[in-house]
Design a protein around this motif. Structure first.
Motif, PDB file in Angstrom:
ATOM      1  N   CYS A  92      -2.316  -4.435   8.451  1.00  0.00           N
ATOM      2  CA  CYS A  92      -2.545  -2.969   8.116  1.00  0.00           C
ATOM      3  C   CYS A  92      -1.128  -2.813   6.672  1.00  0.00           C
ATOM      4  N   GLN A  93      -1.746  -2.328   5.675  1.00  0.00           N
ATOM      5  CA  GLN A  93      -1.437  -2.159   4.521  1.00  0.00           C
ATOM      6  C   GLN A  93      -1.337  -0.866   3.921  1.00  0.00           C
ATOM      7  N   PRO A  94      -0.215  -0.207   4.037  1.00  0.00           N
ATOM      8  CA  PRO A  94      -0.034   1.194   3.513  1.00  0.00           C
ATOM      9  C   PRO A  94      -0.058   1.099   2.026  1.00  0.00           C
ATOM     10  N   ASP A  95      -0.845   2.045   1.158  1.00  0.00           N
ATOM     11  CA  ASP A  95      -1.112   2.023   0.029  1.00  0.00           C
ATOM     12  C   ASP A  95      -0.055   2.853  -0.898  1.00  0.00           C
ATOM     13  N   GLY A  96       0.892   3.422  -0.152  1.00  0.00           N
ATOM     14  CA  GLY A  96       2.024   4.387  -0.692  1.00  0.00           C
ATOM     15  C   GLY A  96       1.659   5.723  -1.118  1.00  0.00           C
ATOM     16  N   HIS A  97       0.316   6.217  -0.755  1.00  0.00           N
ATOM     17  CA  HIS A  97      -0.198   7.376  -0.936  1.00  0.00           C
ATOM     18  C   HIS A  97      -0.562   8.236   0.148  1.00  0.00           C
ATOM     19  N   GLY A  98      -0.608   7.449   1.429  1.00  0.00           N
ATOM     20  CA  GLY A  98      -1.078   8.088   2.492  1.00  0.00           C
ATOM     21  C   GLY A  98      -2.253   7.354   3.058  1.00  0.00           C
ATOM     22  N   PHE A  99      -2.834   6.431   2.424  1.00  0.00           N
ATOM     23  CA  PHE A  99      -3.981   5.982   3.144  1.00  0.00           C
ATOM     24  C   PHE A  99      -3.502   4.392   3.764  1.00  0.00           C
ATOM     25  N   LEU A 100      -4.186   3.947   4.787  1.00  0.00           N
ATOM     26  CA  LEU A 100      -3.838   2.590   5.198  1.00  0.00           C
ATOM     27  C   LEU A 100      -4.935   1.848   5.275  1.00  0.00           C
ATOM     28  N   ARG A 101      -4.622   0.627   4.498  1.00  0.00           N
ATOM     29  CA  ARG A 101      -5.643  -0.684   4.368  1.00  0.00           C
ATOM     30  C   ARG A 101      -5.786  -1.481   5.371  1.00  0.00           C
TER      31      ARG A 101
END
Length: 107
Positions: A92-101
């Motif tokens: 799980c990689q947060p993109d720093g803008h609210g989305f999670l990849r």
């Protein structure tokens, strides 16, 4: 203090999800019931080089979900179901803008 960019991105997220997203269900550790959400699914090709000098093409399925829609952040070992298939969340990689990849592995 929230940046203007963060505010604009947060306002755009529902439109991105309604346009490009599809229904998903997440089964998170500690949650009794699956969590319905919307996610943007992709299965992109990437080259993997196992230090042999010979690149190998692989497909990496992933889903992007809006973190504020979830009661907790997914972790390795949680599951997501979409398009009739259940996937194991391997990262799980947060993109720093609210989305999670969410990087996925088909079960």
């Amino acid at each position: 203090m929230t940046s203007v960019f963060a505010e604009v991105f947060a306002a755009a997220a529902p439109h991105l999800l309604s346009t490009f997203g599809e229904p998903v269900e997440l089964q998170l550790e500690g949650q009794a019931e699956p969590i319905p959400a919307r996610g943007i699914f992709t299965a992109r090709h990437q080259e993997v080089d196992p230090e042999s000098g010979m690149p190998i093409s692989a497909v990496q399925p992933m889903a992007e979900v809006w973190a504020p829609d979830l009661p907790a952040q997914p972790t390795e070992g949680d599951q997501i179901s979409l398009r009739g298939t259940t996937y194991l969340i391997v990262d799980c990689q947060p993109d720093g803008h609210g989305f999670l990849r969410l990087l996925l592995h088909r079960t």
